[in-house]
Design an enzyme around this catalytic site. Sequence first.
Site, mmCIF file in Angstrom:
data_model
loop_
_atom_site.group_PDB
_atom_site.id
_atom_site.type_symbol
_atom_site.label_atom_id
_atom_site.label_comp_id
_atom_site.label_asym_id
_atom_site.label_seq_id
_atom_site.Cartn_x
_atom_site.Cartn_y
_atom_site.Cartn_z
ATOM 1 N N SER A 192 0.844 -1.201 0.000
ATOM 2 C CA SER A 192 0.000 0.000 0.000
ATOM 3 C C SER A 192 0.879 1.250 0.000
ATOM 4 C CB SER A 192 -0.864 -0.011 1.259
ATOM 5 O OG SER A 192 -1.455 1.249 1.474
ATOM 6 N N TYR A 204 -0.772 -0.064 10.669
ATOM 7 C CA TYR A 204 -1.058 -0.584 9.317
ATOM 8 C C TYR A 204 0.074 -0.186 8.354
ATOM 9 C CZ TYR A 204 -3.355 -0.854 4.740
ATOM 10 O OH TYR A 204 -3.640 -1.116 3.422
HETATM 11 N N1 LIG Z 1 -8.999 -0.685 -0.608
HETATM 12 C C1 LIG Z 1 -7.956 0.126 -0.666
HETATM 13 O O1 LIG Z 1 -8.091 1.341 -0.935
HETATM 14 C C2 LIG Z 1 -6.568 -0.402 -0.432
HETATM 15 C C3 LIG Z 1 -5.488 0.485 -0.578
HETATM 16 C C4 LIG Z 1 -4.197 0.016 -0.392
HETATM 17 C C5 LIG Z 1 -3.989 -1.315 -0.091
HETATM 18 N N2 LIG Z 1 -5.061 -2.148 0.067
HETATM 19 C C6 LIG Z 1 -4.770 -3.541 0.422
HETATM 20 O O2 LIG Z 1 -5.503 -4.420 -0.426
HETATM 21 C C7 LIG Z 1 -5.840 -5.601 0.288
HETATM 22 C C8 LIG Z 1 -7.347 -5.855 0.197
HETATM 23 O O3 LIG Z 1 -8.027 -4.717 0.707
HETATM 24 P P1 LIG Z 1 -9.611 -4.554 0.506
HETATM 25 O O4 LIG Z 1 -9.895 -3.102 0.638
HETATM 26 O O5 LIG Z 1 -10.035 -5.277 -0.721
HETATM 27 O O6 LIG Z 1 -10.169 -5.299 1.820
HETATM 28 P P2 LIG Z 1 -11.666 -5.731 2.193
HETATM 29 O O7 LIG Z 1 -12.655 -5.154 1.232
HETATM 30 O O8 LIG Z 1 -11.834 -5.398 3.630
HETATM 31 O O9 LIG Z 1 -11.619 -7.322 2.014
HETATM 32 C C9 LIG Z 1 -10.746 -8.048 2.820
HETATM 33 C C10 LIG Z 1 -10.846 -9.543 2.573
HETATM 34 O O10 LIG Z 1 -10.056 -10.177 3.600
HETATM 35 C C11 LIG Z 1 -10.892 -11.034 4.360
HETATM 36 N N3 LIG Z 1 -10.526 -11.004 5.781
HETATM 37 C C12 LIG Z 1 -10.555 -9.944 6.608
HETATM 38 N N4 LIG Z 1 -10.159 -10.307 7.848
HETATM 39 C C13 LIG Z 1 -9.866 -11.624 7.788
HETATM 40 C C14 LIG Z 1 -9.416 -12.570 8.733
HETATM 41 N N5 LIG Z 1 -9.190 -12.237 10.014
HETATM 42 N N6 LIG Z 1 -9.190 -13.851 8.342
HETATM 43 C C15 LIG Z 1 -9.424 -14.219 7.054
HETATM 44 N N7 LIG Z 1 -9.879 -13.365 6.100
HETATM 45 C C16 LIG Z 1 -10.100 -12.085 6.466
HETATM 46 C C17 LIG Z 1 -12.301 -10.478 4.188
HETATM 47 O O11 LIG Z 1 -13.208 -11.507 4.519
HETATM 48 P P3 LIG Z 1 -14.741 -11.208 4.962
HETATM 49 O O12 LIG Z 1 -15.506 -11.183 3.670
HETATM 50 O O13 LIG Z 1 -15.079 -12.370 5.829
HETATM 51 O O14 LIG Z 1 -14.754 -9.885 5.680
HETATM 52 C C18 LIG Z 1 -12.259 -10.083 2.716
HETATM 53 O O15 LIG Z 1 -12.379 -11.217 1.891
HETATM 54 C C19 LIG Z 1 -5.338 -5.408 1.719
HETATM 55 O O16 LIG Z 1 -4.072 -5.999 1.856
HETATM 56 C C20 LIG Z 1 -5.221 -3.902 1.841
HETATM 57 O O17 LIG Z 1 -4.259 -3.527 2.801
HETATM 58 C C21 LIG Z 1 -6.342 -1.732 -0.103
#
Ligand SMILES: NC(=O)c1ccc[n+]([C@@H]2O[C@H](COP(=O)([O-])OP(=O)(O)OC[C@H]3O[C@@H](n4cnc5c(N)ncnc54)[C@H](OP(=O)(O)O)[C@@H]3O)[C@@H](O)[C@H]2O)c1
Length: 316
Positions: A192, A204
């Site tokens: 990120s 984070y």
């Molecule tokens: N979105 C952004 O703007 C952004 C920016 C920079 C980096 N990122 C990175 O991209 C990645 C994905 O982000 P996202 O925004 O797509 O996240 P998200 O929408 O919150 O989805 C997270 C996924 O991880 C699963 N998860 C969460 N906690 C868990 C646990 N304790 N054990 C097993 N599975 C778990 C969730 O399952 P459930 O469906 O059960 O909740 C979901 O499938 C992350 O590494 C994040 O740091 C995102």
Amino acid sequence: MCISSWSTPLSYIGLAALAYVTLHFTRQATTFLLRSTLTARYNRPGTNWALVTGATDGIGFGFCEEICARGFNVILHGRNRTKLQRRASELNERFPTRKTGIIVLDVVDLTSSVDGVADEVSAILAAHGGQLTVLVNNVGGDGRPSGTLDSYSFKDVQETIAKNANFVAQITRILLPLLAAGDPGVILNISSVAAWGLPYVTIYAATKGFVDTFTYALQAECTAEGLGVEVLGLRVGQVSTPGYPVALGWFVPTPRVMAQAGLNRVGCGQVIVYGYFWHWVQGLAFEMMPRWALNMVTTSMLKALKFQEEDKAKRW
Ligand SMILES: NC(=O)c1ccc[n+]([C@@H]2O[C@H](COP(=O)([O-])OP(=O)(O)OC[C@H]3O[C@@H](n4cnc5c(N)ncnc54)[C@H](OP(=O)(O)O)[C@@H]3O)[C@@H](O)[C@H]2O)c1
């Protein structure tokens, strides 16, 4: 006059700095022009598998969709069996020639039983045929509103580190032998822009710094050991997901577009890259700022986000 100005050491230092900056940015820019080697290198027989962590929503599910569209079978990892089965069925309906498998594991509070994941993955491969050639280390996120470090509880700190750093290390350790067996493999680590050191998400941000260093070190180690495993870190800016529901725009893609962009960078010859072009453009602007200016901009952005989250929490 002109000749004498070139004779000072400072002029040569300036010229060298300009050449370095130009070379650095040109190398980054060319990653967007190269063709992805994902399908040609990692899906040769057409029966290969990818495992995506945190696959039930957001960027993780975007990767599952895009990986299926590019001819791979996919193993979805998540913590909720029902949601995993629903997402796997959705993929089976949309991509009937692809196979799916699921791994249920909450990544917080891991024990050494996590080693059993290798057997679960091997069993899926044995049942359907094929090899594991792609690992997408996606699971992560802050999981709590942004705030100052002292507003974090013991549990908040443990969970953020467990989800973003510890699990990446453990799952990669466990699956590396499978990825190294047979066909070449590729590991995509989702990092990120927070790794620049963003305030109000200190833990984070630090875990994403871990992911970057882990990526560089593992890539060097795999090369030194001749393992045939490529390790690529994808630095991600804002993406509109359930975990981070911001409005879509040029700089804020959908999870599927983010996944497409990330997979397009495979084989680009760099270790850590911006997957999505407009995140790179944003990143360029930020990277060129001196640290004090970067801190000013990111502090005002993160403070605004903190106020929004506090306001939302009050209304609920
Ligand atoms: N979105 C952004 O703007 C952004 C920016 C920079 C980096 N990122 C990175 O991209 C990645 C994905 O982000 P996202 O925004 O797509 O996240 P998200 O929408 O919150 O989805 C997270 C996924 O991880 C699963 N998860 C969460 N906690 C868990 C646990 N304790 N054990 C097993 N599975 C778990 C969730 O399952 P459930 O469906 O059960 O909740 C979901 O499938 C992350 O590494 C994040 O740091 C995102």
